[in-house]
Motif scaffolding. Sequence first.
Motif, mmCIF file in Angstrom:
data_model
loop_
_atom_site.group_PDB
_atom_site.id
_atom_site.type_symbol
_atom_site.label_atom_id
_atom_site.label_comp_id
_atom_site.label_asym_id
_atom_site.label_seq_id
_atom_site.Cartn_x
_atom_site.Cartn_y
_atom_site.Cartn_z
ATOM 1 N N PHE A 165 0.847 -1.191 0.000
ATOM 2 C CA PHE A 165 0.000 0.000 0.000
ATOM 3 C C PHE A 165 0.884 1.244 0.000
ATOM 4 C CE2 PHE A 165 -4.010 1.799 2.314
ATOM 5 C CZ PHE A 165 -3.819 3.040 1.738
ATOM 6 N N GLY A 166 1.855 1.295 0.909
ATOM 7 C CA GLY A 166 2.732 2.454 1.021
ATOM 8 C C GLY A 166 3.556 2.687 -0.234
ATOM 9 N N ILE A 167 4.120 1.628 -0.778
ATOM 10 C CA ILE A 167 4.906 1.762 -2.011
ATOM 11 C C ILE A 167 4.036 2.319 -3.132
ATOM 12 C CG2 ILE A 167 6.034 0.438 -3.857
ATOM 13 C CD1 ILE A 167 7.221 -1.364 -1.738
ATOM 14 N N SER A 168 2.803 1.829 -3.219
ATOM 15 C CA SER A 168 1.902 2.263 -4.298
ATOM 16 C C SER A 168 1.550 3.737 -4.172
ATOM 17 C CB SER A 168 0.625 1.415 -4.270
ATOM 18 O OG SER A 168 0.924 0.044 -4.420
ATOM 19 N N VAL A 169 1.303 4.199 -2.935
ATOM 20 C CA VAL A 169 0.983 5.607 -2.719
ATOM 21 C C VAL A 169 2.192 6.492 -3.011
ATOM 22 C CG1 VAL A 169 0.367 7.308 -0.948
ATOM 23 C CG2 VAL A 169 -0.863 5.136 -1.071
ATOM 24 N N GLY A 170 3.385 6.011 -2.623
ATOM 25 C CA GLY A 170 4.592 6.812 -2.804
ATOM 26 C C GLY A 170 5.229 6.717 -4.175
ATOM 27 N N TYR A 171 4.702 5.838 -5.038
ATOM 28 C CA TYR A 171 5.358 5.573 -6.327
ATOM 29 C C TYR A 171 5.337 6.770 -7.275
ATOM 30 C CZ TYR A 171 6.271 3.480 -10.887
ATOM 31 O OH TYR A 171 6.794 3.213 -12.123
ATOM 32 N N SER A 172 4.243 7.468 -7.348
ATOM 33 C CA SER A 172 4.060 8.450 -8.424
ATOM 34 C C SER A 172 4.951 9.684 -8.287
ATOM 35 C CB SER A 172 2.593 8.885 -8.511
ATOM 36 O OG SER A 172 2.180 9.477 -7.296
ATOM 37 N N SER A 173 5.262 10.095 -7.056
ATOM 38 C CA SER A 173 6.030 11.331 -6.879
ATOM 39 C C SER A 173 7.444 11.251 -7.451
ATOM 40 C CB SER A 173 6.056 11.713 -5.399
ATOM 41 O OG SER A 173 6.810 12.881 -5.200
ATOM 42 N N PRO A 174 8.285 10.268 -7.056
ATOM 43 C CA PRO A 174 9.643 10.218 -7.609
ATOM 44 C C PRO A 174 9.686 9.741 -9.063
ATOM 45 C CG PRO A 174 9.290 8.343 -6.167
ATOM 46 C CD PRO A 174 8.078 9.220 -6.031
ATOM 47 N N SER A 175 8.616 9.090 -9.521
ATOM 48 C CA SER A 175 8.609 8.545 -10.883
ATOM 49 C C SER A 175 8.188 9.559 -11.937
ATOM 50 C CB SER A 175 7.658 7.338 -10.960
ATOM 51 O OG SER A 175 8.042 6.341 -10.066
ATOM 52 N N GLN A 176 7.648 10.697 -11.517
ATOM 53 C CA GLN A 176 7.071 11.647 -12.468
ATOM 54 C C GLN A 176 8.041 12.102 -13.559
ATOM 55 O OE1 GLN A 176 4.987 14.920 -10.675
ATOM 56 N NE2 GLN A 176 4.727 16.034 -12.600
ATOM 57 N N PRO A 177 9.249 12.572 -13.228
ATOM 58 C CA PRO A 177 10.134 13.054 -14.309
ATOM 59 C C PRO A 177 10.471 11.972 -15.327
ATOM 60 C CG PRO A 177 10.939 13.764 -12.154
ATOM 61 C CD PRO A 177 9.872 12.764 -11.901
ATOM 62 N N GLY A 178 10.788 10.762 -14.850
ATOM 63 C CA GLY A 178 11.178 9.692 -15.756
ATOM 64 C C GLY A 178 10.042 9.234 -16.651
ATOM 65 N N ILE A 179 8.852 9.059 -16.087
ATOM 66 C CA ILE A 179 7.716 8.605 -16.888
ATOM 67 C C ILE A 179 7.330 9.651 -17.932
ATOM 68 C CG2 ILE A 179 5.251 8.055 -16.802
ATOM 69 C CD1 ILE A 179 5.700 6.670 -14.154
ATOM 70 N N MET A 180 7.273 10.914 -17.527
ATOM 71 C CA MET A 180 6.899 11.970 -18.475
ATOM 72 C C MET A 180 7.923 12.083 -19.601
ATOM 73 S SD MET A 180 5.365 14.970 -15.977
ATOM 74 C CE MET A 180 4.922 16.002 -17.385
ATOM 75 N N ARG A 181 9.186 11.892 -19.270
ATOM 76 C CA ARG A 181 10.230 11.982 -20.289
ATOM 77 C C ARG A 181 10.214 10.766 -21.224
ATOM 78 N NH1 ARG A 181 14.165 11.808 -17.084
ATOM 79 N NH2 ARG A 181 14.563 9.578 -17.336
ATOM 80 N N ASP A 182 10.172 9.556 -20.672
ATOM 81 C CA ASP A 182 10.291 8.337 -21.479
ATOM 82 C C ASP A 182 9.071 8.081 -22.341
ATOM 83 O OD1 ASP A 182 12.716 8.049 -20.245
ATOM 84 O OD2 ASP A 182 12.099 6.410 -18.919
ATOM 85 N N LEU A 183 7.891 8.417 -21.848
ATOM 86 C CA LEU A 183 6.657 8.157 -22.594
ATOM 87 C C LEU A 183 6.063 9.418 -23.203
ATOM 88 C CD1 LEU A 183 4.888 5.508 -20.305
ATOM 89 C CD2 LEU A 183 6.475 5.152 -22.211
ATOM 90 N N TYR A 238 9.870 6.652 -2.029
ATOM 91 C CA TYR A 238 10.373 8.006 -2.266
ATOM 92 C C TYR A 238 11.901 8.011 -2.360
ATOM 93 C CZ TYR A 238 11.298 12.964 -1.754
ATOM 94 O OH TYR A 238 11.761 14.241 -1.962
ATOM 95 N N VAL A 239 12.565 7.285 -1.451
ATOM 96 C CA VAL A 239 14.035 7.273 -1.435
ATOM 97 C C VAL A 239 14.588 6.515 -2.641
ATOM 98 C CG1 VAL A 239 16.073 6.467 -0.170
ATOM 99 C CG2 VAL A 239 14.168 7.530 1.065
#
Length: 482
Positions: free
Chosen positions: A52-70, A181-182
């Motif tokens: 649950f925690g990983i899923s909630v925290g996933y989107s914040s640090p992943s934003q730059p990479g996902i927006m760039r790659d896709l 996040y880390v």
Amino acid sequence: MEHEDQEAQKPLLVTAPGRSGDGCASGAASSSSSIAVVVASTAVAVAGSFEFGISVGYSSPSQPGIMRDLNLSLAEYSLFGSILTIGAMLGAIVSGTVADRVGRRSAMAISDLLCILGYLLITFSQNFWWLDIGRFSIGCGIGLLSYVVPVYISEITPKNLRGGFATVNQFMICCGASLAYVLGTFITWRTLAIIGVAPCLLQLVGLLVTPESPRWLARFGHPGAFEAALQKLRGKATDISDEATEIKDFTEKLQQLPESKMFDLFRKDYIRAVTVGVGLMVLQQFGGVNAICFYASEIFVSAGFSSGNTGMLAMVAVQIPMTGLGVLLMDKAGRRPLLMVSAAGTCLGCLLVGLSFLAKEHHWGKDLNLVLALAGILIFGGSFSLGMGGIPWVIMSEIFPINMKGAAGSLVTLVSWLGSWIVSYAFNFLLVWNSYGTFFIFASICGLTVVFVERLVPETKGRTLEEIQASMNSSLTPPFHL
């Protein structure tokens, strides 16, 4: 107070009488063994909380990479981030029904499969459609987990340990979000998605040997399996006759009542329990937790910090130990005192953040706004983690009788996720409307929480689930004399 003192002096588990010193040693070993089974079963359950925690925290640090790659636009990524909550609301709606129909263990397994599917879709996604479907699937999984994990833990643990064990749920959510996040600052978003599968696999394996909830087995007509599961949880040499009789008697009384439906929750018999359960979730969400957690980095920058990363790391460093402290104090201090201290702390935190924006707007002293913003968010995060984060879920799992737990749990979980979505969606608009006024509103709601807890929320420390539920619901009478 005299009753509570007597309860505190009772042994945690009662072993069958032995005929010699060897019997005493055997009883001690049994007690230790039974605690080990409860600890192991709780550890398997809270693997879902970590997910649950990983899923909630996933989107914040992943934003730059996902927006760039896709090559996603901000609007497309915003949909990816928010669709988790939509899925969680759907999962919440069916969570009680699923957990009642197939059992607590099978419900956790279903949620694991949904999360695994979602993370695999994200890992191999080539466009935003795969991303969104995967994120939605994860949302459905964690919506189901958010109900079934605290319920399962409360139903298997002895009353002396139930509060602390149930609060481990919130502790692991906090740890999972912090880890996401880390790690997200060092590894790619696809690798982070693969890591998100690991807790699900661990839980699926653990569920193969974890006992089912004895109270669920008793309620849904498995008397032999009920006693076997209870004996496994309490130890082979432990005398479970009193506890088993109490559960059976209470279950028989519930089965004499008419078949329960969602609208029955609003009858006079159950309205107090519903008011407490739903009220705590509304106050938890509208006290501003998701606004501060989701937008902490933006708040720090808006308050005048050059970057939000320092403040975010400081908030993580405060939240984990404070959640751990709440786990340790739960069955010592009680639910009500921790809730009131926690709510008062969040009130102070929101007040300080509001004052920081007011100081910035009116230019009150050099760097005063920075100090107030940092202090306010750290106080809020630490105070929330101490009690308001986990205790509403603990109380939700304790106050509803098992014949109403499915419908009531679905309603309470849905209210929590709906409140989360409303606050997350509206926060940016509120900040533009009036930055300091927004946090003063949050502070007022946190202050109201203190009054709500003092007036309406019962103390459940040291009481069996049957005692709590009989005292909360007027159609039930205690199966024994208190």
